[in-house]
Design a protein around this motif. Structure first.
Motif, PDB file in Angstrom:
ATOM      1  N   ASP A 320       0.987  -1.282   0.050  1.00  0.00           N
ATOM      2  CA  ASP A 320       0.127   0.149  -0.007  1.00  0.00           C
ATOM      3  C   ASP A 320       0.944   1.192  -0.031  1.00  0.00           C
ATOM      4  O   ASP A 320       0.336   2.362   0.578  1.00  0.00           O
ATOM      5  N   ILE A 332      -2.526   2.410  -5.676  1.00  0.00           N
ATOM      6  CA  ILE A 332      -3.600   1.904  -4.827  1.00  0.00           C
ATOM      7  C   ILE A 332      -3.505   0.615  -4.153  1.00  0.00           C
ATOM      8  O   ILE A 332      -2.701  -0.453  -4.683  1.00  0.00           O
ATOM      9  N   PRO A 333      -3.967   0.684  -2.614  1.00  0.00           N
ATOM     10  CA  PRO A 333      -3.732  -0.688  -2.046  1.00  0.00           C
ATOM     11  C   PRO A 333      -4.583  -1.955  -2.796  1.00  0.00           C
ATOM     12  O   PRO A 333      -4.206  -3.222  -2.266  1.00  0.00           O
ATOM     13  N   PHE A 334      -5.541  -1.666  -3.566  1.00  0.00           N
ATOM     14  CA  PHE A 334      -6.347  -2.714  -4.215  1.00  0.00           C
ATOM     15  C   PHE A 334      -5.163  -3.484  -5.368  1.00  0.00           C
ATOM     16  O   PHE A 334      -5.649  -4.442  -5.988  1.00  0.00           O
ATOM     17  N   TYR A 369      -8.170  -5.104   1.421  1.00  0.00           N
ATOM     18  CA  TYR A 369      -8.225  -4.341   0.053  1.00  0.00           C
ATOM     19  C   TYR A 369      -8.375  -5.043  -1.240  1.00  0.00           C
ATOM     20  O   TYR A 369      -7.353  -5.517  -1.803  1.00  0.00           O
TER      21      TYR A 369
ATOM     22  N   MET B   1     -19.012  -7.552   0.169  1.00  0.00           N
ATOM     23  CA  MET B   1     -17.709  -6.873   0.755  1.00  0.00           C
ATOM     24  C   MET B   1     -18.089  -5.335   1.167  1.00  0.00           C
ATOM     25  O   MET B   1     -17.899  -5.209   2.196  1.00  0.00           O
ATOM     26  N   GLU B 333       1.552   7.187   5.248  1.00  0.00           N
ATOM     27  CA  GLU B 333       1.457   6.033   5.881  1.00  0.00           C
ATOM     28  C   GLU B 333       0.413   5.959   7.037  1.00  0.00           C
ATOM     29  O   GLU B 333       0.215   5.228   7.746  1.00  0.00           O
ATOM     30  N   ARG B 335      -2.585   6.137   7.377  1.00  0.00           N
ATOM     31  CA  ARG B 335      -3.699   4.970   7.583  1.00  0.00           C
ATOM     32  C   ARG B 335      -3.291   3.876   8.391  1.00  0.00           C
ATOM     33  O   ARG B 335      -3.922   3.020   8.980  1.00  0.00           O
ATOM     34  N   ASN B 336      -2.027   3.698   8.302  1.00  0.00           N
ATOM     35  CA  ASN B 336      -1.560   2.104   9.018  1.00  0.00           C
ATOM     36  C   ASN B 336      -1.106   2.383  10.318  1.00  0.00           C
ATOM     37  O   ASN B 336      -0.548   1.509  10.995  1.00  0.00           O
ATOM     38  N   ARG B 412      -9.412   8.711  -3.144  1.00  0.00           N
ATOM     39  CA  ARG B 412      -8.611   8.588  -4.282  1.00  0.00           C
ATOM     40  C   ARG B 412      -8.473   7.066  -4.752  1.00  0.00           C
ATOM     41  O   ARG B 412      -8.633   6.666  -5.792  1.00  0.00           O
ATOM     42  N   HIS B 413      -8.088   6.189  -3.747  1.00  0.00           N
ATOM     43  CA  HIS B 413      -7.874   4.759  -4.064  1.00  0.00           C
ATOM     44  C   HIS B 413      -9.206   4.061  -4.377  1.00  0.00           C
ATOM     45  O   HIS B 413      -9.199   3.151  -5.413  1.00  0.00           O
ATOM     46  N   THR B 414     -10.417   4.309  -3.708  1.00  0.00           N
ATOM     47  CA  THR B 414     -11.595   3.492  -4.009  1.00  0.00           C
ATOM     48  C   THR B 414     -12.023   3.959  -5.474  1.00  0.00           C
ATOM     49  O   THR B 414     -12.448   3.334  -6.234  1.00  0.00           O
ATOM     50  N   LEU B 416     -10.177   5.198  -7.934  1.00  0.00           N
ATOM     51  CA  LEU B 416      -9.135   4.439  -8.920  1.00  0.00           C
ATOM     52  C   LEU B 416      -9.624   2.840  -9.087  1.00  0.00           C
ATOM     53  O   LEU B 416      -9.908   2.408 -10.360  1.00  0.00           O
ATOM     54  N   TYR B 417      -9.754   2.275  -8.036  1.00  0.00           N
ATOM     55  CA  TYR B 417     -10.336   0.898  -8.183  1.00  0.00           C
ATOM     56  C   TYR B 417     -11.349   0.636  -8.844  1.00  0.00           C
ATOM     57  O   TYR B 417     -11.585  -0.339  -9.602  1.00  0.00           O
TER      58      TYR B 417
END
Lengths: 461, 426
Positions: A320, A332-334, A369, B1, B333, B335-336, B412-414, B416-417
């Protein structure tokens, strides 16, 4: 070749010495001293939860190890007489973790003065006694793909090692692992984040177009070089009595390596970020008739996952990491799970001696993810990495006939409290938390020394 | 999910910080882990405006409430990341978006809140993993400036601020690279004499600030006004008065001793951050009641230290009675955060202590324990509804609430996913 033979000999001879240590190392010299673990001739790990990475999870299972190989795995196995027993009660056993992207042990990483340095070899600059080797063992890691850096489009040759901590470096080389080479694309090759020092020129290529043309140029030269050698070999074998010996082509160590790539004998591990450069490299490889074994980082791999899968290319990515540079902005982490969904064989790597210590935690992110299954996530740090390195017939899963490279956890490896208790390579215990230099042990030693000398200062640090 | 619940809710309720007084939210039937107080297996929470109004089981649904079904889910307080550069940097290698280091060694008058970009893409990425508040601040020089505590939602910096003036950051001088290879952010002096010189310089600076503060106190008492205002020294006054804590950035035991000595001689309220060798002084830190911000745990000890030293340090401190919190010490980082705490648990920290360090203990260290860090009536409604333990990587965070606002569970990540997941097969 000779190196491999020597390595094989050392691996055979040294374990036979049992408790013996190598010159200059003393097993009693302190917690960080290196002691070579005795060879385990016959070992049984009993009553453990075994996550095989190839055929599911076995509850209350046993693994039998003979001369470094797994000879049986399953529930209800009879433990052979005389076996050294490792009690796996409450513990989880996974295949030893394989890190498909490391720079550990390498004294030099980048020979970046030329845009192709296919002639240089990481194998020549390995350091055997870096503490980081032990620290990675303590994270369950057993095999590393030690890569050249990413400063140039065609980098140096890699070294695949097993972390046989305490043995000479030749004995760490993974016997029989296919040779490989690092390629690189994008910002690092363009050196945009590392501009030249005053007085230095920029190095060609400076754009992604230039990188493509550079790679095509080197492989065109490699094809011609190969043709010249083929013509020479043909002339020699067809030589008639009285004819002069043909003159051999001039030996070129860079092109030798690239010819091996063309012939599928050397695996390409290509550092890449953006989808356009990934797409470009796959096309170039196709045009020259070779396969990219793995794309490294490949943070935008999810955008061209179908193309990667169709090329039979593996993808080795971060779980990630993102936003550390422009080409990591669409990361992206996915990525791992999405590429896997599209049929790509995905591994999760560290590229860092620190991250390598907790790759099991990183792998769990593929579950979070994108919904990878537990076995798929485990494969990403074991079997898939082995496949990308061409060593999956030897390591990467807990199967009969494979090397007994194993990580033993205190509980489920993806659970919050997961900790590695033991790490085995070839059935030999190279890490055991019971005897490891832990903080707890150090604090007890400090406490004892304070009691021994009543006036001593606290901590003495 | 993806939970249907979250999708429905997000469509219905975009964040509306501001007009909040009439908003009523109810979370029904969740397993509540309030951190302070007992767990409630089948519990309800009613949020009115920004605040938690009531916590219990079998509560009556208020009229007009937006209801979130918590069946099978767990409700925790939102997590507090006790050290980040969120909002102050976007893309690491792009200098144009990076405001983490001012020039010069002394910038006590720099306010980190000023440069927080409320619309940073990194903020949604962080909060959808259950982190609802973050300490953020610049880190350059010796006295870097005033750090700030923000809630991770808002249209302007002031809307985000939870504690605008949180602590003065002082980087205790150290050798470059440190003992722990952390030189990337450092750039300290080159030799031990230079370190000593910097320590002397820092003490002289604090001495000057003390004199200035005392002089101004006397003048104010006498009704006099200063002929000129020194903004730098003015910014140091709350520090010298002990009203604004000092966050000492330290790594080694020697640095910790040095920082504590300075805090003692100038009467400063000290908080330590980094502090990989704090275990050496655990009992002293406990008796002095000096809190320690730990992290990132994702770093490596120096070669001659125990392999698990950085992972095990938090547990040793907590056991000794030191109040600890965790940080990631960066932006991307952030979020981690909970997985830093997980490493501490794996190497000996009590899981409940770890959860407290991410919530109520962090809030208390930052002087916001009355508003943040637990699920209690009257507290700010920063909450997360999850499928399990926040320390477990596999846990999904289904819904986050910040100041009572149900946050869209997208970033942003969801985006793009979803975009590329829908790519047709070529």
């Amino acid at each position: 070749m000779t190196r491999t033979l020597i390595a094989a000999l050392l691996v055979i001879t040294i374990p036979a010495a049992g408790q013996q240590t190598t010159d200059g190392w003393d097993s009693d010299a302190g917690p960080l001293a290196v002691a070579i673990p005795p060879a385990g001739r016959l070992v049984a790990i009993t009553n453990a939860t075994i996550m095989t990475a190839s055929h599911g999870t076995i509850n209350n299972g046993t693994i039998i190890i003979r001369d470094g190989k797994i000879t049986a795995v399953g529930p209800n196995l009879t433990v052979p007489q005389g076996a050294e027993i490792i009690d796996g009660t409450g513990r989880y056993v996974t295949p030893g973790i394989i890190d498909a992207h490391s720079h550990s042990m390498a004294e030099g990483i980048n020979e970046g003065t030329l845009s192709s340095t296919a002639m240089v070899r990481i194998e020549d600059v390995l350091i055997q006694d870096r503490t980081s080797i032990y620290r990675q063992l303590a994270g369950g890691v057993t095999t590393l793909n030690i890569l050249h850096g990413s400063a140039n489009a065609i980098g140096g040759q890699n070294a695949v090692v097993k972390l046989r901590w305490g043995l000479p470096v030749d004995s760490m080389l993974f016997e029989g692992a296919p040779p490989g080479i690092k390629f690189a694309l994008g910002e690092n090759v363009r050196r945009t984040n590392n501009p030249p020092r005053a007085g230095q020129d920029r190095r060609y290529p400076f754009t992604r177009m230039g990188v493509e043309q550079f790679i095509r140029e080197r492989f065109t030269r490699a094809q011609e070089y190969r043709a010249a050698w083929q013509a020479y070999d043909a002339a020699r074998s067809n030589l008639r009595r009285g004819e002069a010996q043909p003159i051999p082509p001039r030996r070129d160590l860079e092109l030798d390596a690239l010819v091996e790539v063309l012939e599928g004998k050397r695996l390409v591990h290509a550092h890449s970020y953006r989808s356009d450069e990934i797409y470009m490299l796959l096309k170039v490889a196709k045009d020259f008739g070779f396969r990219i074994a793995s794309l490294q980082h490949v943070l935008e791999g999810y955008k061209v996952a179908d193309e990667i899968a169709a090329a039979g290319t593996g993808a080795s990515t971060f779980a990630d990491s993102w936003a550390y540079k422009l080409e990591a902005w669409d990361a992206i982490p996915f990525n791992a799970a999405l590429m896997a969904d599209r049929g790509v064989r995905v591994s999760i790597n560290s590229d860092s001696d620190e991250r390598a210590r907790r790759l099991y935690q990183e792998a769990a992110k593929a579950i979070k993810y994108g919904g990878a299954s537990e076995e798929e996530a485990l494969k990403m740090i074991t079997l898939n990495a082995a496949w990308q390195l061409g060593i999956d017939d030897r390591v990467g899963s807990i199967d009969v006939g494979k090397d007994a490279d194993l990580a033993i956890f205190n509980g489920h490896p993806f659970s919050p409290a997961a900790r590695v208790e033991m790490t085995l390579i070839d059935g030999r215990t190279f890490f055991d938390r019971q005897t490891a230099p832990t903080l707890d042990r150090l604090m007890r030693e400090i406490e004892q020394s304070k009691q021994a000398v009543p006036d001593s200062e606290e901590g003495s640090r | 999910m993806k939970s249907i619940l979250a999708l429905v809710c997000c469509a219905a309720l975009l964040p509306t910080v501001g007009a909040t007084q009439d908003r009523i939210v109810m979370i029904r039937g969740a397993h509540i882990v309030p951190v302070v107080g007992n767990e409630i297996p089948n519990g309800d929470v009613i949020i009115r405006g920004n605040l938690i109004e009531s916590v219990g089981s079998g509560l009556t649904t208020p009229p007009g409430a937006t209801v979130f079904d918590g069946q099978g889910l767990r409700l925790y307080p939102g997590l507090i990341n006790s050290g980040t550069t969120l909002g102050l940097e976007e893309i690491g290698s792009v200098p144009g978006g990076t405001d983490t280091r001012e020039l010069g060694n002394y910038n006590p008058h720099n306010l980190s809140l000023t440069a927080v970009n409320p619309h940073s893409e990194l903020i949604p990425v962080t909060r959808v993993n259950g982190i609802t508040s973050a300490v953020t601040g610049a880190g350059g020089g010796l006295v870097s400036g005033v750090m700030t505590l923000i809630d991770l939602n808002g249209w302007t910096t002031d809307e985000m601020a939870a504690v605008a003036h949180l602590a003065m950051r002082i980087n205790y001088p150290r050798l470059p690279g440190g003992r722990f290879g952390g030189g990337r952010r450092g750039g300290g002096p080159a030799n031990p004499e230079a370190v000593n010189r910097q320590v002397r310089e820092l003490k002289e600076y604090l001495g000057r600030a003390k004199t200035y503060d005392e002089t101004r106190d006397r003048m104010e008492a006498a009704g006099e006004t200063a002929p000129t205002m020194d903004l730098e020294m003015e910014a140091m006054r709350p520090v010298m008065d002990g009203r604004l804590p000092v966050l000492f950035e330290v790594t080694t035991a020697a640095q910790i001793r040095g920082a504590l000595a300075i805090a003692d001689s100038f009467g400063l309220k000290a908080i330590l951050a980094g502090a990989n060798e704090a275990w050496v002084l655990a009992d002293s830190l406990a008796s002095l009641d000096v809190p320690v911000i730990l992290g990132p745990l994702t770093s490596t000890p120096s070669d001659d230290d125990p392999y698990d030293m950085i992972y095990a340090n938090p547990g040793v401190l907590a056991k000794a009675g030191v109040r600890v919190a965790f940080r990631t010490n960066d932006a991307a980082e952030s979020r981690n955060l909970p997985y830093n705490a997980a490493l501490a648990v794996a190497y000996g920290m009590d899981p409940e202590e770890a959860l407290r360090a991410l919530t109520i203990d962090a809030a208390t260290i930052w002087g916001a324990g009355d508003r943040l860090g637990s699920i209690e009536p009257g507290k700010v409604a920063n909450l997360q509804l999850t499928t399990g333990d926040p320390l477990d990587v596999r846990t999904e965070v289904r819904q986050v609430f910040i100041r009572g606002v149900p946050i869209p569970m997208t970033d942003r990540h969801t985006d793009l996913y979803e975009e590329f997941r829908a790519r047709p097969k070529p």
